[in-house]
Design an enzyme around this catalytic site. Structure first.
Site, PDB file in Angstrom:
ATOM      1  N   ASN A  97      -1.329  -7.257   8.774  1.00  0.00           N
ATOM      2  CA  ASN A  97      -1.702  -6.221   7.797  1.00  0.00           C
ATOM      3  C   ASN A  97      -2.479  -6.862   6.651  1.00  0.00           C
ATOM      4  O   ASN A  97      -2.095  -6.801   5.489  1.00  0.00           O
ATOM      5  CB  ASN A  97      -0.475  -5.465   7.275  1.00  0.00           C
ATOM      6  N   LEU A 110     -12.496  -5.100  18.916  1.00  0.00           N
ATOM      7  CA  LEU A 110     -11.685  -3.878  18.941  1.00  0.00           C
ATOM      8  C   LEU A 110     -12.079  -3.010  20.116  1.00  0.00           C
ATOM      9  O   LEU A 110     -13.255  -2.697  20.299  1.00  0.00           O
ATOM     10  CB  LEU A 110     -11.864  -3.080  17.641  1.00  0.00           C
ATOM     11  N   ILE A 143     -17.331  -2.839  12.584  1.00  0.00           N
ATOM     12  CA  ILE A 143     -17.215  -2.739  11.127  1.00  0.00           C
ATOM     13  C   ILE A 143     -16.616  -4.013  10.538  1.00  0.00           C
ATOM     14  O   ILE A 143     -17.154  -4.599   9.595  1.00  0.00           O
ATOM     15  CB  ILE A 143     -16.356  -1.526  10.732  1.00  0.00           C
ATOM     16  N   TYR A 168      -0.934   4.311  10.609  1.00  0.00           N
ATOM     17  CA  TYR A 168      -1.432   3.347  11.579  1.00  0.00           C
ATOM     18  C   TYR A 168      -0.293   3.004  12.532  1.00  0.00           C
ATOM     19  O   TYR A 168       0.840   2.762  12.095  1.00  0.00           O
ATOM     20  CB  TYR A 168      -1.902   2.056  10.895  1.00  0.00           C
ATOM     21  N   ARG A 190       0.832  -1.202   0.000  1.00  0.00           N
ATOM     22  CA  ARG A 190       0.000   0.000   0.000  1.00  0.00           C
ATOM     23  C   ARG A 190       0.872   1.260   0.000  1.00  0.00           C
ATOM     24  O   ARG A 190       2.046   1.212   0.357  1.00  0.00           O
ATOM     25  CB  ARG A 190      -0.924   0.001   1.220  1.00  0.00           C
ATOM     26  N   SER A 202     -11.027  -1.765   8.096  1.00  0.00           N
ATOM     27  CA  SER A 202     -11.818  -2.769   8.804  1.00  0.00           C
ATOM     28  C   SER A 202     -12.778  -3.456   7.839  1.00  0.00           C
ATOM     29  O   SER A 202     -13.015  -4.670   7.931  1.00  0.00           O
ATOM     30  CB  SER A 202     -12.598  -2.127   9.946  1.00  0.00           C
ATOM     31  N   ASP A 223     -21.480 -10.575  20.415  1.00  0.00           N
ATOM     32  CA  ASP A 223     -21.072  -9.216  20.767  1.00  0.00           C
ATOM     33  C   ASP A 223     -21.565  -8.889  22.175  1.00  0.00           C
ATOM     34  O   ASP A 223     -22.516  -9.507  22.669  1.00  0.00           O
ATOM     35  CB  ASP A 223     -21.635  -8.204  19.763  1.00  0.00           C
ATOM     36  N   SER A 278     -22.185 -11.880  24.393  1.00  0.00           N
ATOM     37  CA  SER A 278     -20.827 -12.347  24.666  1.00  0.00           C
ATOM     38  C   SER A 278     -20.603 -12.639  26.145  1.00  0.00           C
ATOM     39  O   SER A 278     -20.707 -11.759  26.993  1.00  0.00           O
ATOM     40  CB  SER A 278     -19.808 -11.297  24.201  1.00  0.00           C
ATOM     41  N   HIS A 318      -1.057   1.261  16.157  1.00  0.00           N
ATOM     42  CA  HIS A 318      -1.444   0.083  16.963  1.00  0.00           C
ATOM     43  C   HIS A 318      -0.405  -0.181  18.063  1.00  0.00           C
ATOM     44  O   HIS A 318       0.177  -1.259  18.152  1.00  0.00           O
ATOM     45  CB  HIS A 318      -1.599  -1.143  16.068  1.00  0.00           C
ATOM     46  N   VAL A 368      -2.368 -12.636  10.109  1.00  0.00           N
ATOM     47  CA  VAL A 368      -1.581 -11.613   9.421  1.00  0.00           C
ATOM     48  C   VAL A 368      -1.976 -10.232   9.951  1.00  0.00           C
ATOM     49  O   VAL A 368      -3.162  -9.873   9.968  1.00  0.00           O
ATOM     50  CB  VAL A 368      -1.783 -11.691   7.900  1.00  0.00           C
ATOM     51  N   ALA A 408      -7.902  -9.004  14.980  1.00  0.00           N
ATOM     52  CA  ALA A 408      -7.437  -8.103  16.037  1.00  0.00           C
ATOM     53  C   ALA A 408      -5.981  -8.333  16.420  1.00  0.00           C
ATOM     54  O   ALA A 408      -5.506  -7.754  17.396  1.00  0.00           O
ATOM     55  CB  ALA A 408      -8.323  -8.260  17.273  1.00  0.00           C
ATOM     56  N   ASP A 413      -3.222  -7.249  15.359  1.00  0.00           N
ATOM     57  CA  ASP A 413      -2.353  -6.067  15.437  1.00  0.00           C
ATOM     58  C   ASP A 413      -2.589  -5.271  16.716  1.00  0.00           C
ATOM     59  O   ASP A 413      -1.826  -4.358  17.031  1.00  0.00           O
ATOM     60  CB  ASP A 413      -2.492  -5.168  14.204  1.00  0.00           C
ATOM     61  N   GLU A 441      -5.783   5.010  13.655  1.00  0.00           N
ATOM     62  CA  GLU A 441      -6.822   4.187  14.278  1.00  0.00           C
ATOM     63  C   GLU A 441      -7.401   4.777  15.547  1.00  0.00           C
ATOM     64  O   GLU A 441      -8.381   4.241  16.080  1.00  0.00           O
ATOM     65  CB  GLU A 441      -6.293   2.770  14.563  1.00  0.00           C
ATOM     66  N   LYS A 493       1.663   1.739   7.456  1.00  0.00           N
ATOM     67  CA  LYS A 493       1.849   0.863   8.609  1.00  0.00           C
ATOM     68  C   LYS A 493       2.835   1.453   9.607  1.00  0.00           C
ATOM     69  O   LYS A 493       3.574   2.392   9.315  1.00  0.00           O
ATOM     70  CB  LYS A 493       2.331  -0.517   8.156  1.00  0.00           C
TER      71      LYS A 493
END
Length: 368
Positions: free
Chosen positions: A300, A240, A178, A94, A15, A134, A198, A220, A96, A298, A268, A270, A118, A75
């Site tokens: 990213n 998140l 999202i 980003y 990216r 997202s 949730d 949840s 994180h 992964v 989640a 990251d 974020e 990133k």
């Protein structure tokens, strides 16, 4: 302002922080824009396209950082990039940080100011610069999970939507923001038997209305999560907490009770991951197996579809870049409380409280 856009160096990250249209707009605003050669090669945009937009090309990562006051990336900075940051830099990307103590300490030591896409937050709690990625990650999670259920990828050898006369795969999505909602849409579209979990009963009611009772919604708690996870073929973790480390909701014991060849996708990761057995992986080596369950973690994910992701991302990041360049950061923060929430580190001081709590580092409140 002098704005610099380096080429990403994270594993398989193609990216770009700006597209030519964004470069042109920033130049029309009166800024200088420096772009590292090869920035757009992974998204089908040539150096000539950036030149025609008015950018000045730089040869190396080091030169790119040295030219800019505002550094626009995608990133979190890698160690080589952290070493190039100075107190004169504003890093806009980003980050994180809640699960990255070493990176946070390195950014603090640099004396730079770091703004995280974020954590820029609207008054209603939404995260406008996280939403497009997202959406991409949520949709990808289902696609990836379906692929890894194939036996050639060590999965149990089932088709997500089944076929007439054969049962569908069971998919559980934990966290229905999202990313989770987009994962649900894709899973339903592929014909899976979907369960959504949730903490918000209001969100669960919205999902019931949205999907006309064609999914199972569960509140949840430890019991509902365990029952759903252990019966699932694919589990997608999409929890998140803005700016904070993700809670570990799926335990190793739950994973051990899943059938061999089941698949976990932790969006989640990251932010530390919401699945106990998760650890960050790369596009080059995306999976590992624990208790015969395939884990795709992964950090990213949208980097696998860089052209779609870049245009979606720059649609929402450009406005704040223009604001910072036009007003200067101090004035921009005073005028826009959404942007203030995006500032994680200011002149080397950690000013985002939740990150400080998660990482046990000194916290300095923003004085605005």
């Amino acid at each position: 302002m002098k704005i610099a856009v380096p080429k990403e160096i994270k594993n398989n990250e193609k990216r770009a922080g700006l597209v030519p249209g964004g470069v042109r707009q920033l130049i029309l605003d009166g800024n200088e824009v420096y772009v590292q050669k090869g920035l757009g090669v992974g998204i089908g945009i040539s150096d000539q396209d950036y030149l025609e937009a008015g950018a000045i090309l730089t040869e190396t990562l080091e030169e790119t950082f040295s030219k800019g006051e505002l550094i626009i990336k995608v990133k979190e900075p890698q160690p080589e990039e952290v070493a190039l940051l100075t107190p004169n830099h504003i890093l806009y990307t980003y980050l994180h940080l809640a699960a990255e103590k070493e990176l946070t300490e390195g950014l603090m030591k640099s004396g730079s100011t770091c703004i995280a896409y974020e954590t820029i937050q609207e008054d209603d709690g939404s995260l406008p610069l996280l939403i497009p990625m997202s959406e991409v990650a949520g949709r990808m999670a289902t696609q990836v999970g379906a692929a890894y259920l194939q036996s050639d990828k060590e999965g149990k050898g089932i088709l997500l939507g089944g076929v007439p006369g054969v049962k569908r795969a069971k998919v559980t999505v934990i966290g229905c923001g999202i990313a989770g909602t987009n994962a649900i849409k894709m899973a339903m579209g592929m014909g899976a038997d979907v369960t959504a979990i949730d903490l918000s009963t209001r969100r669960l009611a919205q999902l019931d209305d949205l999907f006309a009772n064609r999914i199972t919604t569960l509140f949840s708690n430890a019991q509902t999560i365990e029952e759903a996870v252990t019966q699932s073929d694919l589990v997608i973790g999409a929890v998140l907490v803005p700016g904070a480390k993700a809670p570990r909701l799926v335990t190793k014991n739950m994973i051990s009770q899943m059938e061999p060849g089941s698949v976990i996708v932790d969006i989640a990761v990251d932010q530390g991951g919401c699945i106990e057995t998760a650890r960050p992986t790369t596009h080059q080596n995306p999976t590992f197996t624990i208790d015969d369950v395939v884990h795709y973690c992964v950090a990213n994910m949208p980097g696998a579809v860089p052209r779609t992701s870049t245009f979606a991302l720059t649609n929402v990041t450009l406005a704040y870049a223009r604001m910072i360049a036009r007003e200067g950061l101090d004035r921009a923060m005073m005028k826009d409380r959404r942007l203030r929430k995006g500032v994680n580190i200011l002149n080397g001081k950690l000013v985002y409280e939740q990150i400080a709590v998660d990482l046990e580092l000194p916290y300095t409140p923003l004085d605005f």
